[in-house]
Design an enzyme around this catalytic site. Structure first.
Site, short mmCIF file in Angstrom:
data_model
loop_
_atom_site.label_atom_id
_atom_site.label_comp_id
_atom_site.label_asym_id
_atom_site.label_seq_id
_atom_site.Cartn_x
_atom_site.Cartn_y
_atom_site.Cartn_z
N SER A 153 80.89 7.76 -25.99
CA SER A 153 81.12 7.01 -27.01
C SER A 153 80.25 5.18 -26.28
CB SER A 153 82.80 6.34 -26.64
OG SER A 153 82.97 6.19 -25.75
N ASP A 193 87.67 3.81 -11.95
CA ASP A 193 87.22 4.99 -12.09
C ASP A 193 86.76 5.77 -11.60
OD1 ASP A 193 87.55 6.62 -14.48
OD2 ASP A 193 85.77 6.19 -15.31
#
Length: 415
Positions: free
Chosen positions: A19, A128
């Site tokens: 994305s 993350d």
């Protein structure tokens, strides 16, 4: 028509995307060094390359942190030129049959803890932590673990006052649900303890082959996150770590004792695993599971080619470097074979035996990153097949949908 990025990097083939944009190979027009280029549209709703470049500059010089070659605007796009690295730990996990031996997990854990500690020492959280965001190096740095993708990183100390950020609740989930800490699921502001808890889930994923909250069915992302949260919180640590050394349960218990703004004792956690490593009689020889498998395949392929001219091994390792070499003609296959032969002095068809002779001293008293000062060999990544990314992938907390790291060509589907 050839496209030149930053006046000196000739853009090559696409090796990934997500994305955020796309990732390409590129070659320096003068030195022929092969690099990775991450590109995003400068008008994208949530641009991240500028922020990521800033983070890499702050972390510059740390062991296992990729170097930035160039960052800037190229036409209508932002471009980030970086070191080209090898496969992710997720790639290698799949290559090894979706399970790592305890020896491999412990050798990785030591470096992974060191990477996280370094990021924290600079005042940032990664937010993350997952197998896809740890990559192995290439060439002479093939045994070094790198930490990448700082698009979700956040300062946990105020830049001016050096005070810890305040405790907050009702926060959206930021990161990857599969590896997110329990507190992150509960909406509590993340701090250093959460990166470490996420690492614990990564290590158990490697040891177990999967985590209990994988494969849960849901109608949408919110329901899936809720189900993962419920399963994760209701699974006792002893059940999660069953049939594995008690040190892994101790790791989680320690993480859960940390208060929001408490500095973790990274040394304690590394000693926990180093003592286990020593007790098991392992040797820190950088012979990972994939090193042995690659060596075995090389031997098998060699034997087959002698018997049947022109035959080849159909199973390719994700670190295959047969194409697009940018530096010396160094074969990873030969490199792996040499490491297995020289370090273990084993026969032509070794088995994955992680024990050494009793009383043998492991190599923890030597620098883990012994190759960090050696010259890098620029080699290309191998497998570049695109895979679908499922609903457990990184979420930035602002509802922008899935977001992958700059090595998304290596991503495997979430289960």
């Amino acid at each position: 028509m050839e496209r030149i990025i930053g006046g000196k990097y000739k853009l090559g083939r696409k090796i990934g995307g997500g994305s955020f944009g796309e990732i390409f190979l590129a070659t320096h027009v003068d030195t022929f060094e092969i690099v990775a280029v991450k590109i995003e549209n400068s008008k994208t709703k949530h641009p991240q390359l500028l922020y990521e470049a800033k983070l890499y500059r702050i972390l510059e010089g740390g062991s296992g942190i990729p170097r930035i070659k160039w960052f800037g605007v190229d036409g209508t796009e932002n471009a980030l030129v970086m070191d080209l690295l090898g496969p992710s730990l997720e790639d290698l996990f799949v290559y090894c049959g979706r399970k790592f031996s305890p020896k491999t997990v412990l050798m990785l854990a030591d470096q992974m803890l060191t990477r996280i500690e370094f990021v924290h020492s600079k005042g940032y959280l990664h937010r993350d932590i997952k197998p896809d965001n740890f990559l192995m190096g290439l060439g002479r740095k093939a045994n070094q673990v790198y930490l990448i993708d700082f698009g979700l990183a956040k300062r946990y100390r105020d830049a001016n006052t050096n005070r810890h950020i305040p405790y907050r609740e009702n926060k959206n989930l930021t990161g990857t649900a599969r590896y997110a800490s329990c507190n992150t699921h509960l909406g509590i502001e993340q701090s250093r303890r959460d990166d470490l808890e996420s690492l614990g889930y990564v290590l158990l994923y490697f040891l177990r082959g999967s985590l209990p909250w994988q494969g849960l069915k849901a109608v949408d992302k919110k329901q899936k996150y809720d189900k993962i949260c419920e399963k994760k919180i209701s699974t006792p640590i002893e059940v999660l770590c069953k049939n594995h050394p008690v040190e892994f349960a101790s790791y989680f218990h320690y993480c859960h004792t940390l208060t929001f703004d408490q500095r973790p004792d990274y040394g304690f956690l590394k000693r926990l695993f180093r003592d286990l490593f020593s007790r098991e009689g392992y040797e820190f020889d950088y012979i990972f599971d994939w090193t042995i498998i690659k060596y075995q395949q090389a031997q098998k392929s060699r034997n087959q080619s002698q018997a049947v001219p022109g035959s080849s091994n159909p199973r390719a390792m994700p670190v295959d470097t047969s194409n697009h070499r940018g530096g010396p003609n160094i074969s990873y296959e030969a490199e792996a074979s040499e490491r297995v032969r020289s370090a273990n002095a084993i026969g032509p068809s070794p088995q994955i035996n992680n024990n050494t002779a009793a009383g043998r001293t492991p190599g923890f008293d030597h620098p883990v990153h012994k190759n960090m000062n050696m010259p890098s060999t620029s080699l290309s990544p191998a497998g570049t097949s695109k895979r679908n990314v499922g609903p457990e992938t990184s979420n930035s907390g602002y509802g922008s949908g899935n977001r992958t790291g700059w090595t998304s060509s290596f991503m495997s589907p979430e289960k």
